[in-house]
Design a protein around this motif. Structure first.
Motif, short mmCIF file in Angstrom:
data_model
loop_
_atom_site.label_atom_id
_atom_site.label_comp_id
_atom_site.label_asym_id
_atom_site.label_seq_id
_atom_site.Cartn_x
_atom_site.Cartn_y
_atom_site.Cartn_z
N THR A 165 -4.65 13.53 -3.11
CA THR A 165 -6.10 13.70 -3.34
C THR A 165 -6.51 15.16 -3.09
OG1 THR A 165 -6.46 11.41 -2.66
CG2 THR A 165 -8.39 12.87 -2.64
N ALA A 166 -5.99 15.74 -2.02
CA ALA A 166 -6.32 17.14 -1.71
C ALA A 166 -5.81 18.07 -2.81
CB ALA A 166 -5.69 17.55 -0.38
N ALA A 167 -4.65 17.73 -3.38
CA ALA A 167 -4.07 18.57 -4.45
C ALA A 167 -4.93 18.50 -5.71
CB ALA A 167 -2.66 18.10 -4.76
N VAL A 168 -5.49 17.33 -5.97
CA VAL A 168 -6.27 17.14 -7.21
C VAL A 168 -7.69 17.68 -7.05
CG1 VAL A 168 -7.29 15.33 -8.66
CG2 VAL A 168 -4.86 15.24 -8.08
N GLU A 169 -8.21 17.56 -5.82
CA GLU A 169 -9.59 18.05 -5.59
C GLU A 169 -9.67 19.55 -5.83
OE1 GLU A 169 -11.41 14.78 -2.44
OE2 GLU A 169 -10.49 16.63 -1.70
N GLY A 170 -10.52 19.96 -6.71
CA GLY A 170 -10.71 21.40 -6.94
C GLY A 170 -9.59 22.05 -7.72
N PRO A 192 0.83 -1.21 0.00
CA PRO A 192 0.00 0.00 0.00
C PRO A 192 0.86 1.25 0.00
CG PRO A 192 0.10 -0.95 2.20
CD PRO A 192 0.84 -1.90 1.29
N LEU A 193 0.37 2.33 -0.61
CA LEU A 193 1.06 3.61 -0.51
C LEU A 193 0.77 4.21 0.86
CD1 LEU A 193 0.83 3.11 -3.64
CD2 LEU A 193 0.67 5.58 -3.91
N ASP A 194 1.60 5.15 1.26
CA ASP A 194 1.41 5.82 2.55
C ASP A 194 0.09 6.61 2.52
OD1 ASP A 194 2.77 7.14 5.09
OD2 ASP A 194 1.88 8.74 3.89
N ALA A 195 -0.73 6.38 3.54
CA ALA A 195 -2.07 7.02 3.54
C ALA A 195 -1.95 8.55 3.50
CB ALA A 195 -2.83 6.58 4.79
N GLY A 196 -0.92 9.07 4.17
CA GLY A 196 -0.74 10.53 4.17
C GLY A 196 -0.43 11.05 2.77
N ASP A 197 0.36 10.28 2.03
CA ASP A 197 0.70 10.71 0.66
C ASP A 197 -0.55 10.68 -0.24
OD1 ASP A 197 3.95 9.04 0.74
OD2 ASP A 197 3.35 11.07 1.34
N ILE A 198 -1.33 9.63 -0.06
CA ILE A 198 -2.56 9.53 -0.88
C ILE A 198 -3.50 10.70 -0.53
CG2 ILE A 198 -4.67 8.21 -1.24
CD1 ILE A 198 -3.12 5.73 -1.39
N ALA A 199 -3.59 11.01 0.77
CA ALA A 199 -4.47 12.12 1.18
C ALA A 199 -3.97 13.44 0.61
CB ALA A 199 -4.52 12.18 2.71
N ALA A 200 -2.65 13.64 0.64
CA ALA A 200 -2.07 14.90 0.12
C ALA A 200 -2.29 15.02 -1.39
CB ALA A 200 -0.59 14.96 0.45
#
Ligand code: BV8
Ligand code: ZN
Length: 271
Positions: free
Chosen positions: A199-204, A189-197
């Motif tokens: 995702t936040a960058a792509v959202e909006g 799995p990728l690091d959850a924090g990296d995925i969250a970061a």
């Protein structure tokens, strides 16, 4: 007068307030780092999962370290290229104008950071970090060879038989534990924090710029359809079509080091 795709892209870029960039191995190709799936690519000689996977590590950690030691050796003499530097200038310009900029990379070579990129999400870890299997500490490690036993071992030859390195020859943590490359292997799995970061960058985001990726590896490639669903415009820079070219509003075919410096040389529109 019909505006060219380049002019439409540049006016979209100038008006963008939130920009995300997704890079893959192609952005480092002109620095001399081999890509994975293109001609002469690293994975072409080996099945990717035959070396970059927990199974390979269980079976023969020495062979896996030989693979990474070889890539560290090759990467030592490589420097950021004009593509990396064009992305740094874009980040600086847009941040100075109050915009949001995130660089999401699949690469583990560290060249974006060396070029001066600041807001980098490294999805797959780093060639220059190691993690202890006993105490889980993650540290920077720029030893080449990784241990004396790997000196001049070159690129691994799976036919050369297993277990040519003893456990004593593997890199060790001060706690005595064995060190592994701090990268994300296939099936991990990728690091959850990296995925969250990411995702936040792509959202909006107004614009996602995809540079030098075949877009076949998930979840990294999934950020492109995610951006599309959010209504972002998508631009791609690649020497050939990728798995996401069909989603792109703008497609610029050619080397990133040649295309990006002038393509991204756009002043943000004043608020
Ligand atoms: C996960 C780090 C779930 C290591 C990498 C079966 C079994 C197990 C998993 C799977 C499976 N089927 C599917 C999966 C999921 C799998 C996956 O996506 N597989 C693919 C191959 C189908 N993904 C995973 O396993 C991920 N983890 O799913 O975990 C999970 C969840 C919970 C609990 C447990 C598990 C992990 C994926 C990460 C793997 N690690 N790297 C290392 O590097 O050694 S991936 C590796 O590929 C690199 O990071 C690389 O960046 C990445 C993608 O490749 P690209 O960057 O795109 O490079 P490529 O060579 O392919 O393309 C280069 C492009 O550049 C080309 O398009 C070329 O035209 C272009 N180019 C070339 N020169 C230039 C250029 N463009 C511009 N200018 C140039 N000059
Ligand atoms: Zn340790």
């Amino acid at each position: 007068m019909n505006t060219t795709s380049r002019e439409r892209f540049q006016s979209t870029l100038a008006r963008s307030k939130k920009i995300a960039v997704l890079t893959g191995a192609g952005v480092s190709a002109e620095s001399g780092i081999p890509t994975f799936r293109g001609a002469g690519g690293l994975w072409r000689r080996y099945e990717a999962t035959s070396l970059a996977s927990p199974e390979a590590w269980q079976r023969d950690p020495g062979l896996v370290w030989e693979f990474y030691n070889h890539r560290r050796e090759r990467a030592l003499g490589c420097s950021p290229n004009p593509a990396h530097r064009a992305l740094v200038r874009l980040e600086d310009r847009f941040r100075d104008a109050g915009g949001a900029f995130t660089l999401i990379t699949q690469n583990i070579d560290g060249l974006h950071e060396r070029a001066g990129s600041r807001n980098v999400v490294r999805l797959h870890g780093s060639l220059w970090q190691v993690r202890c299997l006993s105490c889980a500490r993650v540290t920077e490690n720029r030893e080449v060879p990784i241990t004396p036993a790997f000196a001049g071992s070159g690129s691994p030859d799976p036919e050369a038989g297993d277990r040519r390195f003893t456990a004593a020859e593997l890199p060790r943590c001060p706690c005595g534990g064995v060190l592994r490359p701090h990268v994300v292997w296939f099936g991990e799995p990728l690091d959850a924090g990296d995925i969250a970061a990411a995702t936040a960058a792509v959202e909006g985001c107004d614009l996602l710029i995809v540079v030098g990726t075949s877009a076949v590896v998930y979840p990294a490639a999934g950020f492109v359809p995610m951006a599309k669903r959010q209504g972002a415009r998508i631009a791609e820079v690649n020497v050939e079509p990728s798995a996401v070219t069909g989603l792109c509003d703008f497609v610029f075919t050619g080397s990133a080091g040649e295309i990006l410096p002038s393509l991204l040389d756009v002043a943000p529109a004043r608020a």
